[in-house]
Design a protein around this motif. Structure first.
Motif, PDB file in Angstrom:
ATOM      1  N   PRO A  43       0.792  -1.221   0.000  1.00 37.77           N
ATOM      2  CA  PRO A  43       0.000   0.000   0.000  1.00 37.77           C
ATOM      3  C   PRO A  43       0.831   1.280   0.000  1.00 37.77           C
ATOM      4  O   PRO A  43       0.303   2.348  -0.270  1.00 37.77           O
ATOM      5  CB  PRO A  43      -0.846  -0.106   1.265  1.00 37.77           C
ATOM      6  N   VAL A  48       0.650   1.905  -6.321  1.00 41.31           N
ATOM      7  CA  VAL A  48      -0.628   1.654  -5.648  1.00 41.31           C
ATOM      8  C   VAL A  48      -1.289   2.972  -5.250  1.00 41.31           C
ATOM      9  O   VAL A  48      -2.511   3.133  -5.378  1.00 41.31           O
ATOM     10  CB  VAL A  48      -0.437   0.716  -4.436  1.00 41.31           C
ATOM     11  N   ALA A  52      -4.909   4.173  -6.481  1.00 41.25           N
ATOM     12  CA  ALA A  52      -5.952   4.604  -5.540  1.00 41.25           C
ATOM     13  C   ALA A  52      -6.531   5.951  -5.965  1.00 41.25           C
ATOM     14  O   ALA A  52      -7.757   6.141  -5.975  1.00 41.25           O
ATOM     15  CB  ALA A  52      -5.376   4.678  -4.129  1.00 41.25           C
ATOM     16  N   GLN A  78      -5.653  -5.994  -5.125  1.00 39.46           N
ATOM     17  CA  GLN A  78      -6.612  -5.856  -4.036  1.00 39.46           C
ATOM     18  C   GLN A  78      -6.634  -4.408  -3.536  1.00 39.46           C
ATOM     19  O   GLN A  78      -6.098  -4.075  -2.472  1.00 39.46           O
ATOM     20  CB  GLN A  78      -6.273  -6.815  -2.902  1.00 39.46           C
ATOM     21  N   VAL A  79      -7.256  -3.552  -4.333  1.00 43.16           N
ATOM     22  CA  VAL A  79      -7.408  -2.131  -4.016  1.00 43.16           C
ATOM     23  C   VAL A  79      -8.791  -1.715  -4.483  1.00 43.16           C
ATOM     24  O   VAL A  79      -9.194  -2.064  -5.591  1.00 43.16           O
ATOM     25  CB  VAL A  79      -6.350  -1.256  -4.735  1.00 43.16           C
ATOM     26  N   VAL A  98     -10.264   4.542   0.388  1.00 43.98           N
ATOM     27  CA  VAL A  98      -9.641   3.502  -0.421  1.00 43.98           C
ATOM     28  C   VAL A  98      -8.984   2.535   0.539  1.00 43.98           C
ATOM     29  O   VAL A  98      -8.310   2.954   1.491  1.00 43.98           O
ATOM     30  CB  VAL A  98      -8.593   4.080  -1.393  1.00 43.98           C
ATOM     31  N   CYS A 100      -6.645  -1.189   0.801  1.00 45.99           N
ATOM     32  CA  CYS A 100      -5.811  -2.205   0.158  1.00 45.99           C
ATOM     33  C   CYS A 100      -5.880  -3.469   1.008  1.00 45.99           C
ATOM     34  O   CYS A 100      -5.933  -3.385   2.240  1.00 45.99           O
ATOM     35  CB  CYS A 100      -4.354  -1.742   0.097  1.00 45.99           C
ATOM     36  N   PRO A 140      -3.803   3.323   1.481  1.00 40.80           N
ATOM     37  CA  PRO A 140      -2.715   3.565   0.524  1.00 40.80           C
ATOM     38  C   PRO A 140      -1.909   4.791   0.950  1.00 40.80           C
ATOM     39  O   PRO A 140      -2.437   5.718   1.548  1.00 40.80           O
ATOM     40  CB  PRO A 140      -3.449   3.810  -0.790  1.00 40.80           C
ATOM     41  N   CYS A 165     -12.154  -7.730  -5.940  1.00 38.29           N
ATOM     42  CA  CYS A 165     -10.734  -8.008  -5.695  1.00 38.29           C
ATOM     43  C   CYS A 165     -10.452  -9.507  -5.631  1.00 38.29           C
ATOM     44  O   CYS A 165      -9.325  -9.946  -5.869  1.00 38.29           O
ATOM     45  CB  CYS A 165     -10.272  -7.317  -4.416  1.00 38.29           C
TER      46      CYS A 165
END
Length: 187
Positions: A43, A48, A52, A78-79, A98, A100, A140, A165
């Motif tokens: 993250p 990433v 985001a 996976q975000v 957001v 992660c 993130p 995700c």
């Protein structure tokens, strides 16, 4: 960080990190990225954090959108972003955020409800989801852990994005063809 602390910070926005996200194209089923479980992410990585910001920017320009996951913009990761602010069905609202590597740690009070998805633009469906939810994830940029306790519509939105995700669409959760409907078009 608790949900109350998180809400007190006003949630997560790219502006807090001095970023302006770019709007990305949303992919539609049957694109294979939508059916692949995404890997966990770092993250704190610049990639990433940019993703985001882009998810938030894309969500903001999409009418009616309350959540958007990385696979929906073609990135297996996976975000996801969520913001149910102003939605008539929302009671609990944590603002724009957001997460992660999010996981559901508690789920209860299961109820069926209608869902739609930008990646399945022509259909909606009835999906049974927990209406009380505890989710843990990571912010993130900072890498700070977050524990969100929510309910109702926000809980449904979180589960929908966590499913993305994991490579699942709402169509994978409906009880059968009888629970899938053609989306109404308003002119």
């Amino acid at each position: 960080m608790t949900a109350e602390e998180y809400a007190g910070l006003g949630g997560w926005t790219p502006e807090k990190l001095g970023l302006a996200g770019e709007v990305r194209a949303v992919v539609a089923a049957p694109d294979p990225v939508l059916s692949r479980p995404g890997p966990e992410v770092d993250p704190t990585s610049a990639e990433v954090v940019r993703l985001a910001a882009d998810l938030v920017a894309t969500m903001r320009v999409s009418p009616g959108c309350v959540g958007l996951a990385a696979p929906q913009v073609g990135v297996s990761a996976q975000v996801f972003a969520v913001d149910v602010t102003g939605h008539p069905k929302a009671v609990t609202v944590h603002g724009t955020f957001v997460l992660c590597n999010a996981t559901v740690v508690e789920a209860s009070r299961w109820k069926a409800g209608r869902e739609g998805c930008m990646s399945v633009p022509d259909l909606t469906g009835d999906v049974k989801r927990a209406s009380r939810l505890v989710v843990e994830g990571v912010l993130p940029g900072t890498g700070d852990p977050v524990r969100l306790v929510t309910d109702g519509f926000e809980a449904r939105a979180l589960q929908h994005e966590i499913d993305h995700c994991a490579g699942l669409l709402f169509l994978d959760r409906v009880a059968g063809a009888h629970a899938v409907y053609q989306r109404k078009v308003y002119l």
